[in-house]
Design an enzyme around this catalytic site. Structure first.
Site, PDB file in Angstrom:
ATOM      1  N   GLY A 177       0.790  -1.221   0.000  1.00  0.00           N
ATOM      2  CA  GLY A 177       0.000   0.000   0.000  1.00  0.00           C
ATOM      3  C   GLY A 177       0.821   1.270   0.000  1.00  0.00           C
ATOM      4  N   CYS A 178       0.290   2.291   0.661  1.00  0.00           N
ATOM      5  CA  CYS A 178       0.816   3.646   0.538  1.00  0.00           C
ATOM      6  C   CYS A 178       2.227   3.826   1.081  1.00  0.00           C
ATOM      7  CB  CYS A 178      -0.127   4.629   1.231  1.00  0.00           C
ATOM      8  SG  CYS A 178      -1.741   4.800   0.432  1.00  0.00           S
TER       9      CYS A 178
END
Length: 354
Positions: free
Chosen positions: A138-139
């Site tokens: 993810g981020c």
């Protein structure tokens, strides 16, 4: 021997104004009170322009199967990644054949052979290049990616290349989810981008930012607060409103611990590259670290101009900082994602004569 960020390259799909995306597509998905809520979320997202490899104004992918989305991912991500990598190599003064390790971060598409193999082939990397794929983190994935590539450079004395490429536009969810606030927030924030970073041994880099430390903390008691689930209709984001509160509980301690190991305090950092997961995330980080508005100007500027592009986003902030007329001496990078996980990377300006 330190690993130095000696080159960066950015590649972006076509951009569209947030207001145009709302008026031309999302406004039609909601009615009544939900439409008023959705419009408020879009207007308060902090995003003014955003990029999409597959724009909903041109193609509506909301009801596409995951298989169809993954095939399109390969079609769009390869040229985007190639452009970012080529620019990063050019700014570093290296050729593709110089790369010893090629790492790719992406959580928005999967295929085998993947971007690491296909781009290494198309760009002319050596058949002996080592490859690493970092998926579904993810981020925050750019920071463990930096950790792995900088460790390789330090241990082997050879250059490494990191590519973060995300096509969140391929995961638009179907209209049946129109009452789901989490999906509205996701649709208002997320965007597409690719950023590549070249890391070089310090004795081979004329200038750049040395990677001093990469550290993390994960609060597994809040693992359900942020999710990215593979469904038959693409990947679905789960995003709890409690995420900022969890970050508030951990960010100061992690930052202070990392800086203390280098004999530093928050006041010694003159460049902040904070992943702009959304306006509330930036507000919490600013409050917990006691930063002024100027400290997060680059992060808010990236959110406004590019949206939340997942893993490449914190690298877009770094790129903005390093291009300033007076670049920072020390930069602290912060990114957050599933786990809930917080990652910190400390960078320090480096030259051969320093």
């Amino acid at each position: 021997m330190a690993a130095v960020i000696s080159g960066m390259g950015v590649a972006l799909p076509p951009a569209t104004a947030q207001a145009e995306v709302w008026d031309g597509y999302f406004a039609r998905r909601y009615t009544g009170a939900q439409r008023r809520i959705a419009r408020r979320i879009f207007e308060n997202s902090g995003v003014r322009t955003r990029q999409a490899a597959v724009s909903p104004l041109v193609e509506d992918v909301a009801n596409w199967s995951t298989e169809r989305r993954m095939r399109r991912y390969q079609t769009e991500a390869i040229p985007l990644g190639k452009a970012a990598v080529s620019r990063a190599l050019e700014t570093s003064g290296l050729s593709a054949g110089d790369v010893g390790l090629f790492a790719v971060c992406s959580c928005t598409g999967y295929a085998t052979p993947g971007l690491d193999i296909l781009l290494a082939r198309d760009l002319g990397m050596s058949p002996t290049v080592q490859r690493l794929f970092v998926g579904h983190m993810g981020c925050y994935a750019a920071l463990p990616g930096l950790g792995a590539t900088s460790d390789y450079v330090t241990a082997r004395g050879r250059p490494a290349l990191l590519l973060c490429a995300e096509l969140t536009s391929l995961h638009l969810q179907p209209p049946a989810d129109r009452t789901d606030i989490q999906q509205i927030v996701s649709h208002a924030l997320f965007s597409d981008a690719a950023v590549a970073v070249v890391l070089t041994p310090r004795d081979q880099a004329l200038a750049g930012y040395a990677v001093r430390e990469v550290a993390a903390v994960t609060d597994t008691t809040t693992a359900d607060h942020m999710t990215w689930e593979v469904t038959d209709l693409g990947f679905r984001m789960g995003l709890s409103a409690e995420v900022p509160a969890v970050l508030a509980a951990h960010v100061r301690g992690l930052v202070d611990d990392v800086l203390a190991r280098h004999g530093l305090t928050v006041d010694a950092i003159d460049g902040w590259a904070v992943h702009p997961g959304g306006p509330r995330i930036l507000d919490v980080v600013q409050e917990q670290l006691g930063l002024d508005d100027d400290a997060l100007e680059a992060s808010r500027g990236v959110l406004s101009a590019y949206g939340n592009c997942s893993s490449p986003t914190v690298l877009l902030v770094l790129d903005a900082l390093r291009k300033r007329q007076l670049p920072p001496r020390r930069i602290l990078m912060l990114a957050f994602g599933p786990g809930l996980t917080l990652y910190v990377t400390l960078l320090e300006a480096s030259t051969l004569t320093a």
